[in-house]
Scaffold this motif. Sequence first.
Motif, mmCIF file in Angstrom:
data_model
loop_
_atom_site.group_PDB
_atom_site.id
_atom_site.type_symbol
_atom_site.label_atom_id
_atom_site.label_comp_id
_atom_site.label_asym_id
_atom_site.label_seq_id
_atom_site.Cartn_x
_atom_site.Cartn_y
_atom_site.Cartn_z
ATOM 1 N N ARG A 1 0.800 -1.346 0.113
ATOM 2 C CA ARG A 1 0.145 -0.051 0.055
ATOM 3 C C ARG A 1 0.912 1.319 -0.013
ATOM 4 O O ARG A 1 0.603 2.214 -0.843
ATOM 5 C CB ARG A 1 -0.863 -0.127 1.229
ATOM 6 C CG ARG A 1 -1.812 1.272 1.333
ATOM 7 C CD ARG A 1 -2.304 1.202 2.916
ATOM 8 N NE ARG A 1 -0.905 1.645 3.838
ATOM 9 C CZ ARG A 1 -0.815 0.929 5.089
ATOM 10 N NH1 ARG A 1 -1.882 -0.051 5.407
ATOM 11 N NH2 ARG A 1 0.096 1.283 5.851
ATOM 12 N N GLU B 1 7.504 -1.155 7.867
ATOM 13 C CA GLU B 1 7.846 -2.532 7.923
ATOM 14 C C GLU B 1 7.710 -3.234 6.493
ATOM 15 O O GLU B 1 6.799 -2.758 5.904
ATOM 16 C CB GLU B 1 7.702 -2.989 9.111
ATOM 17 C CG GLU B 1 6.163 -3.519 9.118
ATOM 18 C CD GLU B 1 5.355 -2.642 10.210
ATOM 19 O OE1 GLU B 1 5.583 -2.151 11.310
ATOM 20 O OE2 GLU B 1 4.010 -2.148 9.584
ATOM 21 N N ASN C 1 -4.928 -2.815 1.883
ATOM 22 C CA ASN C 1 -4.129 -3.565 2.476
ATOM 23 C C ASN C 1 -3.876 -5.145 2.258
ATOM 24 O O ASN C 1 -3.491 -5.866 2.776
ATOM 25 C CB ASN C 1 -4.664 -3.642 4.287
ATOM 26 C CG ASN C 1 -4.188 -2.276 4.764
ATOM 27 O OD1 ASN C 1 -3.666 -1.393 4.218
ATOM 28 N ND2 ASN C 1 -4.994 -1.953 5.773
ATOM 29 N N ASP D 1 -14.286 -8.785 13.968
ATOM 30 C CA ASP D 1 -13.104 -7.879 14.700
ATOM 31 C C ASP D 1 -13.387 -6.317 14.722
ATOM 32 O O ASP D 1 -13.428 -5.416 13.460
ATOM 33 C CB ASP D 1 -11.703 -8.194 13.905
ATOM 34 C CG ASP D 1 -10.500 -7.156 14.382
ATOM 35 O OD1 ASP D 1 -10.746 -6.644 15.503
ATOM 36 O OD2 ASP D 1 -9.256 -7.613 13.980
ATOM 37 N N ARG E 1 -11.159 -3.271 13.508
ATOM 38 C CA ARG E 1 -11.223 -2.828 12.262
ATOM 39 C C ARG E 1 -12.019 -1.405 11.929
ATOM 40 O O ARG E 1 -11.404 -0.724 11.117
ATOM 41 C CB ARG E 1 -11.857 -3.793 11.267
ATOM 42 C CG ARG E 1 -10.876 -4.816 11.054
ATOM 43 C CD ARG E 1 -11.593 -6.291 10.478
ATOM 44 N NE ARG E 1 -10.746 -7.253 10.384
ATOM 45 C CZ ARG E 1 -11.072 -8.669 10.340
ATOM 46 N NH1 ARG E 1 -12.347 -8.925 10.100
ATOM 47 N NH2 ARG E 1 -10.428 -9.645 10.538
ATOM 48 N N ARG F 1 -8.418 5.524 11.327
ATOM 49 C CA ARG F 1 -7.152 5.861 11.408
ATOM 50 C C ARG F 1 -6.343 5.986 10.180
ATOM 51 O O ARG F 1 -5.672 6.939 9.899
ATOM 52 C CB ARG F 1 -6.200 4.926 12.341
ATOM 53 C CG ARG F 1 -4.723 5.149 12.719
ATOM 54 C CD ARG F 1 -3.944 4.280 11.764
ATOM 55 N NE ARG F 1 -3.811 3.149 12.096
ATOM 56 C CZ ARG F 1 -2.927 2.136 11.866
ATOM 57 N NH1 ARG F 1 -1.859 2.489 10.891
ATOM 58 N NH2 ARG F 1 -3.026 0.871 12.007
HETATM 59 P P1 ATP Z 1 0.652 0.367 9.711
HETATM 60 O O1 ATP Z 1 2.025 -0.746 9.823
HETATM 61 O O2 ATP Z 1 0.950 1.452 8.932
HETATM 62 O O3 ATP Z 1 0.016 0.449 11.141
HETATM 63 P P2 ATP Z 1 -0.419 -1.764 8.337
HETATM 64 O O4 ATP Z 1 -1.579 -1.983 7.502
HETATM 65 O O5 ATP Z 1 0.966 -2.377 7.906
HETATM 66 O O6 ATP Z 1 -0.222 -0.337 8.837
HETATM 67 P P3 ATP Z 1 -0.284 -3.720 10.535
HETATM 68 O O7 ATP Z 1 -1.047 -3.761 11.604
HETATM 69 O O8 ATP Z 1 1.077 -3.557 10.389
HETATM 70 O O9 ATP Z 1 -0.828 -2.551 9.605
HETATM 71 O O10 ATP Z 1 -0.831 -5.037 9.677
HETATM 72 C C1 ATP Z 1 -0.338 -5.579 8.579
HETATM 73 C C2 ATP Z 1 -1.452 -6.033 7.550
HETATM 74 O O11 ATP Z 1 -2.093 -7.071 8.251
HETATM 75 C C3 ATP Z 1 -2.321 -5.052 7.047
HETATM 76 O O12 ATP Z 1 -1.845 -4.521 6.007
HETATM 77 C C4 ATP Z 1 -3.565 -5.935 6.840
HETATM 78 O O13 ATP Z 1 -3.441 -6.475 5.628
HETATM 79 C C5 ATP Z 1 -3.491 -7.129 7.867
HETATM 80 N N1 ATP Z 1 -4.296 -6.377 9.247
HETATM 81 C C6 ATP Z 1 -3.928 -5.986 10.377
HETATM 82 N N2 ATP Z 1 -4.604 -5.891 11.273
HETATM 83 C C7 ATP Z 1 -5.795 -6.510 10.672
HETATM 84 C C8 ATP Z 1 -7.147 -6.651 11.095
HETATM 85 N N3 ATP Z 1 -7.509 -6.125 12.336
HETATM 86 N N4 ATP Z 1 -7.973 -7.395 10.430
HETATM 87 C C9 ATP Z 1 -7.692 -7.704 9.064
HETATM 88 N N5 ATP Z 1 -6.206 -7.642 8.447
HETATM 89 C C10 ATP Z 1 -5.686 -6.916 9.460
#
Ligand code: ATP
Length: 442
Positions: free
Chosen positions: A33, A43, A119, A158, A161, A167
């Motif tokens: 993304r 990361e 995502n 969940d 979400r 956010r």
């Molecule tokens: P950031 O790291 O900036 O917070 P991120 O999208 O990488 O954003 P993470 O929490 O690191 O968020 O999660 C990595 C990936 O895991 C997300 O991009 C998403 O695909 C998936 N993910 C995370 N949390 C959830 C959730 N609560 N429900 C479904 N998928 C999730």
Amino acid sequence: MFDGIKFPPGALFIITTLKDKGKRCYLVGGCVRDLLLNRSPGEWDLTTDAAPQEVTRLFEKVIPTGIDFGTVTVLIKDIPFEVTTFRRDERYSDGRHPASVTFSKSLEEDLSRRDFTINAMAYDPVSNEFVDKYSGAADAGAGLIRAVGDPVARFGEDGLRSLRACRFAAVLGFTIEENTFAAISKTLPVTKKVAVERVHDELVKMLKAKKPSIGLELMKNSGLLDLFLPELINCLGIEQPPEYHKFDVYWHSLFSCDAAPAGNLVVRLAALLHDISKPACKVEFTFYNHDQTGAELSAEVLKRLKFSNDVIERVANLIRNHMFDYRPAWSDAAVRRFIRRVGIENLDDLFSLRKADTEAMGRNIGDSYLVELKSRIDKIVTEEHALHVKDLKVDGNDVMRELSIPPGPKVGETLDALLEKVLDDPAQNDREVLLKLILELR
Ligand code: ATP
Ligand code: MG
């Protein structure tokens, strides 16, 4: 795809190693993304059809971070990469964690469990294969947060979400797609059950956005703010003197938060909450004592939201002091008392808060007086004037000896009285002078 992007050598090494063993491995989620949006990824997460044990065997340094959920951390030259086996989540019983996870052989299945289309994209930089089953790239281009699948079902699984949706909207400056947004209010009972620590983490991330107001307003309109920060809703429609304020207390709070420095959590929180007691203190167009009661109320709010004691104390201190009314006529002693009251280490934050507060009044009120106050403060600080009892040239032992008294409250009272004299006139901070003063204060 992604021409000219320099992928981390560690990630390329992991992907190549797994593919050499006949496995598939992709960059996935947030990093894909962020690359699409020209943002630098925080990361680099990877997803693979290899089992966690297999990944563990293939690399030298591997930490079993969340091995039950299929995640291991592979360290390549000390840089961590999270590698997660393709997963299928089953039944969410607590509205937060899947009751069980099963591994899957299908990338598509793994992508379908992810929260938002932006995502749910995967990319293999070795073969340049881009997998975007849910049109995340189109949504990224249109600036839309859209749930993967049925939003009510997904937020029902969940509850975190819906907060993540707000956010991401704030951080990316996106809008939440209509049906996805409507699902937030339909699943509030699930979100209510989310562990406060998770809510805390989302708020902290939201407060790093250029404009947290985007996320907070979405939270208000969907009912989330009512769950987690109802005090802010009470500020809606609280009118303020129009010659100073263009906005009601709610909008003034949100705009103050936007105007505060994005990297400074304490100032952002203080800006958001500095007028939180105005609704309770309002008498016509005055808000007597809202700085003191606001400090107490924000401490309560922040404690409930699991902020650390250090953050709570610093925010409360800023709010307690945010109404200082500097005039050039202030004596140097008044400036010294101001520094002592606020604490030297908090002055920059207090000035940032005041600037944000002033900007968010929307009335072009200048803040050049801050420059003058700052230079007077700097002078006092470089001249190392005594501001605290510990800066005095005498101490408790001197007081006890000179007055022939035992330890007790009288010692502290005497030192406080000496400090008052020294704040008025720094020249008095001389050992001989103070020893004489001790006897006079008897
Ligand atoms: P950031 O790291 O900036 O917070 P991120 O999208 O990488 O954003 P993470 O929490 O690191 O968020 O999660 C990595 C990936 O895991 C997300 O991009 C998403 O695909 C998936 N993910 C995370 N949390 C959830 C959730 N609560 N429900 C479904 N998928 C999730
Ligand atoms: Mg991430």
